[in-house]
Design a protein around this motif. Structure first.
Motif, PDB file in Angstrom:
ATOM      1  N   MET A   1      -0.770  -3.395   9.664  1.00 30.86           N
ATOM      2  CA  MET A   1       0.333  -2.676   8.837  1.00 30.86           C
ATOM      3  C   MET A   1       1.392  -2.703   9.603  1.00 30.86           C
ATOM      4  N   GLN A  11       7.622   5.357   0.443  1.00 27.66           N
ATOM      5  CA  GLN A  11       6.939   5.188   0.218  1.00 27.66           C
ATOM      6  C   GLN A  11       5.354   3.962  -0.222  1.00 27.66           C
ATOM      7  N   MET A  12       5.940   2.811   0.365  1.00 22.73           N
ATOM      8  CA  MET A  12       5.211   1.681  -0.081  1.00 22.73           C
ATOM      9  C   MET A  12       5.314   0.804   1.219  1.00 22.73           C
ATOM     10  N   ALA A  59       1.022  -1.133   0.107  1.00 26.62           N
ATOM     11  CA  ALA A  59      -0.020  -0.190  -0.509  1.00 26.62           C
ATOM     12  C   ALA A  59       1.233   1.778  -0.057  1.00 26.62           C
ATOM     13  N   GLU A  60       0.258   1.853  -0.687  1.00 27.78           N
ATOM     14  CA  GLU A  60       1.421   2.830  -1.026  1.00 27.78           C
ATOM     15  C   GLU A  60       1.005   4.212   0.759  1.00 27.78           C
ATOM     16  N   ILE A  61       1.794   5.270   1.255  1.00 27.99           N
ATOM     17  CA  ILE A  61       1.592   6.035   2.473  1.00 27.99           C
ATOM     18  C   ILE A  61       1.171   7.119   2.109  1.00 27.99           C
ATOM     19  N   SER A  62      -0.383   7.315   2.038  1.00 29.46           N
ATOM     20  CA  SER A  62      -0.592   8.563   1.287  1.00 29.46           C
ATOM     21  C   SER A  62      -1.090   9.396   2.464  1.00 29.46           C
ATOM     22  N   CYS A  96      -2.480   4.658   4.796  1.00 29.64           N
ATOM     23  CA  CYS A  96      -2.084   4.429   3.636  1.00 29.64           C
ATOM     24  C   CYS A  96      -3.543   3.762   2.292  1.00 29.64           C
ATOM     25  N   ARG A  97      -2.785   3.753   1.275  1.00 34.83           N
ATOM     26  CA  ARG A  97      -4.414   3.280   0.500  1.00 34.83           C
ATOM     27  C   ARG A  97      -3.597   1.970  -0.533  1.00 34.83           C
ATOM     28  N   TYR A  98      -4.162   1.219  -0.887  1.00 33.61           N
ATOM     29  CA  TYR A  98      -4.109   0.363  -2.122  1.00 33.61           C
ATOM     30  C   TYR A  98      -5.601   0.495  -2.447  1.00 33.61           C
TER      31      TYR A  98
END
Length: 166
Positions: free
Chosen positions: A154, A138-139, A87-90, A110-112
């Motif tokens: 996480m 960032q992932m 997942a990407e840290i948003s 995070c978003r996925y």
């Protein structure tokens, strides 16, 4: 391969369960130590109130402890199953629902996006330091239950260095 465990620390649920269980045991002991011989109406009511209140507090404490243990077991099961998504840290924000020593901890959001176009948002555990300057990537790995994405862990320890406070 060694078994990994989720890092959850001592949560408020653990502290609450210990406090409620301890107070419950004290109330049960106080109620049961009243001499049983020649108990009149008031003493019997006093004993019933103390033992009953102690039993309720002990049950609440044990239920809280069982909830925390089940969450820890679920997180460890997810990690050891090895099924994760990247997942990407948003966003990194403060958790204003929690306040310790007049400070609010940080959380990583995070978003996925799955193959159907659905966006899943995941929130890390509370961090009591600013993680922004320490991020290595960032992932982040999010261990998920493929049947139900509401159950996740996480693994922010892979993108953050080990921080030791003195």
């Amino acid at each position: 391969m060694e078994k990994r465990t989720a890092k959850r620390g001592i949560t408020t649920l653990v502290i609450e369960s210990i406090v409620f269980s301890f107070i419950g045991i004290m109330f049960i002991l106080a109620g049961s130590l009243i001499p049983a011989e020649n108990i009149e109406g008031d003493a019997r009511a006093f004993r019933a109130i103390f033992c009953g209140l102690g039993a309720v507090l002990l049950i609440v404490g044990l239920v809280c402890l069982c909830l925390e243990l089940s969450q820890r077991i679920r997180c460890n099961r997810l990690i050891n199953a090895g099924q994760y998504i990247m997942a990407e840290i948003s966003e990194i924000t403060r958790n204003y629902a929690v306040c310790v020593n007049n400070r609010h901890p940080y959380v990583i959001i995070c978003r996925y996006q799955d193959q159907y176009g659905n966006i899943h948002m995941f929130k890390s555990r509370n961090l009591y330091y600013d993680p922004v300057p320490l991020l290595r990537d960032q992932m982040v790995k999010v261990y998920v239950d493929r049947e139900d994405f509401r159950h996740y862990y996480m693994d922010i320890d892979e993108v953050l260095p080990r921080v030791i406070r003195h």
